[in-house]
Every structure is written in structure tokens, then in C-alpha cells.
Scaffold this motif. Sequence first.
Motif, PDB file in Angstrom:
ATOM      1  N   TRP A 181       0.867  -1.173   0.000  1.00  0.00           N
ATOM      2  CA  TRP A 181       0.000   0.000   0.000  1.00  0.00           C
ATOM      3  C   TRP A 181       0.908   1.229   0.000  1.00  0.00           C
ATOM      4  O   TRP A 181       1.876   1.297   0.768  1.00  0.00           O
ATOM      5  N   LEU A 182       0.549   2.175  -0.849  1.00  0.00           N
ATOM      6  CA  LEU A 182       1.218   3.466  -0.893  1.00  0.00           C
ATOM      7  C   LEU A 182       0.139   4.530  -0.860  1.00  0.00           C
ATOM      8  O   LEU A 182      -1.036   4.246  -1.115  1.00  0.00           O
ATOM      9  N   ARG A 183       0.521   5.750  -0.533  1.00  0.00           N
ATOM     10  CA  ARG A 183      -0.464   6.827  -0.459  1.00  0.00           C
ATOM     11  C   ARG A 183       0.141   8.116  -0.966  1.00  0.00           C
ATOM     12  O   ARG A 183       1.359   8.313  -0.962  1.00  0.00           O
ATOM     13  N   GLN A 184      -0.747   9.001  -1.396  1.00  0.00           N
ATOM     14  CA  GLN A 184      -0.324  10.308  -1.872  1.00  0.00           C
ATOM     15  C   GLN A 184      -1.286  11.352  -1.358  1.00  0.00           C
ATOM     16  O   GLN A 184      -2.477  11.332  -1.691  1.00  0.00           O
ATOM     17  N   ALA A 185      -0.751  12.249  -0.544  1.00  0.00           N
ATOM     18  CA  ALA A 185      -1.534  13.357  -0.023  1.00  0.00           C
ATOM     19  C   ALA A 185      -1.444  14.533  -0.989  1.00  0.00           C
ATOM     20  O   ALA A 185      -0.487  14.640  -1.763  1.00  0.00           O
ATOM     21  N   PRO A 186      -2.410  15.437  -0.952  1.00  0.00           N
ATOM     22  CA  PRO A 186      -2.390  16.590  -1.850  1.00  0.00           C
ATOM     23  C   PRO A 186      -1.102  17.394  -1.711  1.00  0.00           C
ATOM     24  O   PRO A 186      -0.680  17.729  -0.599  1.00  0.00           O
ATOM     25  N   GLY A 187      -0.462  17.647  -2.828  1.00  0.00           N
ATOM     26  CA  GLY A 187       0.748  18.451  -2.826  1.00  0.00           C
ATOM     27  C   GLY A 187       1.989  17.733  -2.341  1.00  0.00           C
ATOM     28  O   GLY A 187       3.048  18.354  -2.196  1.00  0.00           O
ATOM     29  N   LYS A 188       1.883  16.432  -2.094  1.00  0.00           N
ATOM     30  CA  LYS A 188       3.025  15.676  -1.593  1.00  0.00           C
ATOM     31  C   LYS A 188       3.354  14.526  -2.544  1.00  0.00           C
ATOM     32  O   LYS A 188       2.541  14.120  -3.352  1.00  0.00           O
ATOM     33  N   GLU A 189       4.565  14.016  -2.393  1.00  0.00           N
ATOM     34  CA  GLU A 189       4.973  12.876  -3.190  1.00  0.00           C
ATOM     35  C   GLU A 189       4.329  11.597  -2.662  1.00  0.00           C
ATOM     36  O   GLU A 189       3.927  11.514  -1.508  1.00  0.00           O
ATOM     37  N   ARG A 190       4.241  10.616  -3.560  1.00  0.00           N
ATOM     38  CA  ARG A 190       3.697   9.332  -3.152  1.00  0.00           C
ATOM     39  C   ARG A 190       4.596   8.712  -2.077  1.00  0.00           C
ATOM     40  O   ARG A 190       5.824   8.761  -2.183  1.00  0.00           O
ATOM     41  N   GLU A 191       3.978   8.115  -1.083  1.00  0.00           N
ATOM     42  CA  GLU A 191       4.683   7.607   0.091  1.00  0.00           C
ATOM     43  C   GLU A 191       4.376   6.135   0.288  1.00  0.00           C
ATOM     44  O   GLU A 191       3.205   5.716   0.225  1.00  0.00           O
ATOM     45  N   PHE A 192       5.411   5.348   0.539  1.00  0.00           N
ATOM     46  CA  PHE A 192       5.236   3.937   0.865  1.00  0.00           C
ATOM     47  C   PHE A 192       4.609   3.827   2.252  1.00  0.00           C
ATOM     48  O   PHE A 192       5.035   4.496   3.192  1.00  0.00           O
ATOM     49  N   VAL A 193       3.614   2.952   2.374  1.00  0.00           N
ATOM     50  CA  VAL A 193       2.940   2.760   3.655  1.00  0.00           C
ATOM     51  C   VAL A 193       3.338   1.431   4.297  1.00  0.00           C
ATOM     52  O   VAL A 193       3.763   1.385   5.453  1.00  0.00           O
ATOM     53  N   VAL A 194       3.171   0.339   3.554  1.00  0.00           N
ATOM     54  CA  VAL A 194       3.463  -0.984   4.110  1.00  0.00           C
ATOM     55  C   VAL A 194       3.532  -1.988   2.976  1.00  0.00           C
ATOM     56  O   VAL A 194       2.821  -1.855   1.983  1.00  0.00           O
TER      57      VAL A 194
END
Length: 125
Positions: A36-49
Amino acid sequence: QVQLVESGGGLVQAGGSLRLSCAASRRTFSSYAMAWLRQAPGKEREFVVGISRSGGNIYLPDSVKGRFTISRDNAKNTLYLQMNGLTPEDTAVYYCAACPALSATQATCPAYAYWGQGTQVTVSA
């Protein structure tokens, strides 16, 4: 090629919980390391788990440790993300992703070949 479809996102208050699901199209789901990865508004995509193909190995960063749990059901070709203790900082579009696993213990991938369309998670203060 594997197609991934996420579901389970929504609006929740801070401190609440959500369970995301990711349904895979192929019976070879068990040969893929998933994440799972996530991307918040205005931020780069981030690894979650991330999780290995059998589910026996999990990579969980400190940022979500104790709050998020990843699991998979290879019989159902489905990946899950249980999120507890949500905060507004968890607000993002959440994506599931896959790569062909090179080993049984591989829980992360240098690059993910397959992605879902994403599901929105919004946490209100």
C-alpha cells in the motif's frame, strides 16, 4: 498483467478506523509482493506498508507501526489494510501495488509494475 481494484475508502473522524481492500484479477496473485502506498495533496507518493507473497514477511515503517496492519488472502486474491487511530495526516489517496516477487521473503519492491486506481481516505479533525 494483473489488475488491481481498491475499495473501502471514505470519510472518518480522527481516531477512527477504516479497512481498505484490494482485489486482484489474477489467480497468480500469490506470486506477487504487494504494498500500500499513499499520496496526499501536494506531496509525493509515500510507501505505507509491504507484504511478501505468502504474507509471512511484512515491512512496516515506524510512521504507521502500531496503527496499520496489512494482510492478504491469497485464496480470495485480496489484499487488505486495516487502519486504526487515524489522524488528519493520514488523509490521502491510497493505492495498492504489486510486483512479481523474486523470493518468498520479499516484502518491498524497487519499483511496482501494477497499480490500482486509488481510493480516497479523508480524516477529519
